[in-house]
Write an enzyme that holds these catalytic residues in place. Structure first.
Site, short mmCIF file in Angstrom:
data_model
loop_
_atom_site.label_atom_id
_atom_site.label_comp_id
_atom_site.label_asym_id
_atom_site.label_seq_id
_atom_site.Cartn_x
_atom_site.Cartn_y
_atom_site.Cartn_z
CG HIS A 1 -4.86 9.61 0.84
ND1 HIS A 1 -3.50 9.54 0.65
CD2 HIS A 1 -5.07 9.10 2.06
CE1 HIS A 1 -2.94 9.01 1.73
NE2 HIS A 1 -3.87 8.73 2.59
CE1 TYR B 1 0.16 7.57 3.34
CE2 TYR B 1 0.78 5.47 2.37
CZ TYR B 1 -0.14 6.26 3.02
OH TYR B 1 -1.36 5.72 3.36
CG ASP C 1 -1.83 1.17 1.27
OD1 ASP C 1 -2.85 1.12 0.55
OD2 ASP C 1 -1.56 2.15 1.99
CE LYS D 1 -3.97 4.61 0.65
NZ LYS D 1 -2.57 4.39 0.96
#
Ligand code: A2P
Length: 314
Positions: free
Chosen positions: A117, A55, A50, A84
């Site tokens: 997201h 990130y 994932d 996402k």
């Protein structure tokens, strides 16, 4: 003993895609250790990774994919990979651009799953997403919200990603039951997944039930409590772990799997990664699952107030 690829628990999504339930998370993995962590996860046997643009480590994840797939033992099609779209890329054409950026960073030519997201739109501030442009603020430091961009428009962008062959499945993250019901009214391609915070201290049973009723698979993120004091330090979890000759982390993951959900656990330590992957071996009894369910206290381990000043969770 880690389960082999044909032994892992999976779910078949409406598209026919098969997703392993036990997934590896990359949120909060510092860039400099991300490549090694993802490689360790793939080597341990994880086949569900994932990711997300926010990130800020997708390029490092991509280096791990490139190294791993170039070895030739496991092919791209054997690994289920998610990314996402970030809040600032919700305009329909920006969704496609963001998807292509994630594909470039991850060194892939398609994603297995692309998610919204968070269910709100901010002003576009550039791609790729960086420490400097992830949110645009005005002179009073208020967030600049996206103007005229609805969640329906964003969903059309995700559908475009499917139509253009960039992604195989689409879904959402942090969607409440209400938002999900609304999405189901306008979706041409139905959401395959709703990914939300979920662990024994916040079991989300009503939201999970509603997802099940409408054929939307539920993915639990922060299954270990996202580094906060909580589920990993719980006495009941510790006792069950001792009885099972397992670790608390394994019990927490096994609880999620026992509910038929997919789970995402993050670690940057090879030993823990291996241990977490092997959680599938732990079979909890109905009584143990109920005992763990009863730990629910609606605790938010991932409180978005910390990040942008208001709660935005499902
Ligand atoms: P680390 O990355 O240093 O191993 P979540 O998946 O809920 O976001 O939780 C991740 C947090 O749990 C991280 O702080 C991670 O630390 C820690 N963690 C991951 N696996 C284990 C484990 N097997 N035992 C203890 N802590 C773990």
């Amino acid at each position: 003993m880690a389960p082999s690829a044909d032994q892992v628990k999976t779910v078949t999504l409406p598209s026919g895609a098969v997703m392993p339930l036990n997934g590896f998370g990359t949120w909060k993995a510092p860039r400099e250790v991300t490549t090694a962590a993802v490689l360790a996860a793939l080597e341990a046997g994880y086949r569900h990774i994932d990711c997300a643009a926010i990130y800020l480590n997708e390029a490092a994840v991509g280096d791990a994919f490139s190294t791993f797939f170039s070895r030739g033992d496991v092919s791209r099609s054997d690994v289920f990979i998610t990314s996402k779209v970030w809040n600032s890329c919700h305009a329909r054409d920006n969704v496609v651009k963001a998807c292509k950026q994630s594909l470039r960073d991850l060194q892939l030519d398609y994603l297995d799953l692309f998610l919204v997201h968070h269910p709100f739109s901010w002003e576009f501030a550039g791609l790729p997403i960086t420490e400097d442009n992830w949110v645009r603020r005005d002179a009073n430091t208020n967030i600049c919200w996206g103007k005229g961009v609805s969640l329906e428009e964003t969903w059309r962008g995700l559908e475009d990603c499917i139509d253009q062959g960039l992604v195989r499945n689409i879904g959402v993250s942090n969607y409440s039951a209400v938002l999900l019901m609304d999405l189901l009214q306008y979706a041409r391609i139905k959401p395959a997944i709703n990914q939300c915070e979920c662990h024994v201290y916040n079991t989300r049973s009503q939201l999970r039930d509603i997802c099940k009723q409408f054929g939307v698979h539920f993915t639990m993120y922060s299954i270990l409590g996202s580094g906060k004091t909580g589920p990993l330090g719980d006495e009941t979890v510790a006792r069950i772990a001792k009885e099972k000759d397992a670790s608390p982390a394994q019990v927490l993951i096994a609880w999620g799997l026992a509910h038929g959900s997919s789970v995402l656990a993050k670690s940057t330590h090879a030993e823990r990664i291996k241990q977490n992957f092997e959680s599938e071996e732990i079979e909890l009894s109905q009584k143990e699952v109920k005992e763990l369910d009863a730990l629910d206290r609606e605790l938010r381990c991932c409180d978005m107030v910390e990040y942008w000043g208001f709660a935005s969770h499902a």
